[in-house]
Design an enzyme around this catalytic site. Structure first.
Site: not given
Length: 398
Positions: A71-72, A237, A398
């Site tokens: 999810k996302h 994180n 990221h």
């Protein structure tokens, strides 16, 4: 096919949108995917390609079929295909399936079942062919799509009937290898870096053990590998709790590591509390929807239990009013969870992370090490007889 036009980007106002292979890219400039059904969007493809990498690496590291629920652009769950106990079948709501649960179906049930609230509307990745048993489990859940290396004819037919025929089904070439250097843009500026190709099934990762306790069981090493590989594809994180071959709590994208540890620990506690007799025997109405049942369990376990037990409300979910689960009962049940493995994508800066992890049954830890307060972290592990390895590896994503 070198490019695929999408309906829009992250949001409806972000047009035009497409995925494509740049000139000179790997795979002969051809996209390594084929859309077998539906019309996946921008976020769907981000979830699909990140989750595929995770399950592919889990399979390579453990030799077991693997599944992930995304999810996302972060996993809500990840697991390998170990058999399910009767208790897990019940709390994952797969105990009524007539087909035998194959290893890949077990992997999916574990990945989806660990954090059902977060997995609502997920994108699924499978390391192996999607078979009829797995497709049957997927069909009745709220999900946006699936990516896998192949689909049996029966599975594909089942999935094509989902969401009135619009369910997203993506087939990926399992032999595809991207270029070793990756790029992305931010604010019109192009970033470039080498892909994170570090292998996390190296036994050397668990050899630097600064704690008094020095022993990792083979199951602990497997679970720590699962934790680290999951973190490799989780927005930082991040912290991941793993038990018996599956992530049971993932804390993603938090600015503070202790918040990651608390968030993931709370999810691990909920996973364990769902296995308590009091929760497993909640008198649900027969016609309650799956999402309403999941939400009700989540609220019942929380300090806000009155939201589902108040007069005039409990009748919507239960055939009779259940007794609340007291804090003492919850604390007592959580204390029975043991042998949990914990991975962190970077060093723990303070021993407070270990204090929180201990309350959720953590016995084994793998983290990068290198904090100026490593001594405090080691001391806290020794306080609870926890075995901890300094991997020397950071896994920011990221």
């Amino acid at each position: 096919m070198k490019e695929l036009t999408l309906k829009y980007g992250c949001n409806p106002n972000q047009k035009p949108s497409r995925i494509f292979m740049a000139d000179g890219a790997a795979n002969g400039g051809e996209l390594p995917i084929e859309v077998l059904n539906g019309r996946p969007g921008y976020i769907n493809f981000l979830d699909a390609l990140n989750s595929w990498q995770l399950v592919k690496e889990l399979k390579e590291a453990t030799g077991l079929p693997a599944a992930a629920s995304f999810k996302h652009v972060s996993p809500a769950g990840a697991a390998v295909g170990l058999p399910l106990s009767d208790t897990l079948k019940k709390i994952y709501f797969v105990d009524d399936i007539k087909l035998p649960l194959t290893p890949i179906a077990c992997a999916y049930a574990r990945a989806r079942g660990a954090d059902r609230m977060s997995s609502y509307g997920d994108f699924i990745a499978l390391s192996d062919e999607c078979d009829a048993a797995t497709a049957t489990l997927i069909k009745r859940e709220v999900s946006d799509g699936i990516i896998a290396p192949s689909f049996s004819e029966e599975a594909l037919q089942i999935l094509r009937e989902k969401r009135k025929g619009t369910y997203n089904v993506i087939k990926i070439d399992p032999n595809y290898k991207p270029d070793p250097v990756e790029t992305k843009q931010c604010f019109g500026i192009t970033f470039e870096q080498g892909r994170n190709e570090i292998k996390l099934n190296d036994p050397a990762l668990f050899e630097n053990i600064p704690t008094k306790q020095k022993t990792f069981t083979e199951e602990a090493k497997r679970d720590l590998m699962i934790a680290l590989i999951t973190l490799k594809y989780t927005q930082s994180n991040s912290v991941c709790y793993v038990k018996d071959g599956q992530a049971i709590g993932i804390g993603a994208g938090q600015q503070s590591r202790i918040h990651c540890t608390r968030l993931a620990g709370n999810k691990a506690d909920i996973w364990w509390l769902r296995q308590s007799p009091k929760v497993m025997n909640l008198p649900f109405k027969q016609d309650i929807r799956r999402a309403d049942r999941d939400n009700t369990i989540d609220v019942y376990i929380s300090d806000d239990y009155e939201d589902v037990l108040a007069d005039g409300t409990w009748q919507m979910f239960f055939t009779e009013k259940p007794e609340p689960m007291t804090r003492e009962e919850k604390k007592s049940w959580i204390a029975k969870n043991t042998d949990v493995a914990l991975g962190s994508d970077a060093f723990f800066p303070f021993g407070d992370n270990i204090e929180r992890a201990h309350r959720s049954g953590v016995k084994y830890i793998a983290q990068a090490g290198g904090s100026v307060r490593d001594d405090n972290v080691i001391e806290t592990c020794d306080k609870y007889n926890i075995t901890m390895a300094f991997t020397g590896v950071r896994l920011f994503h990221h």
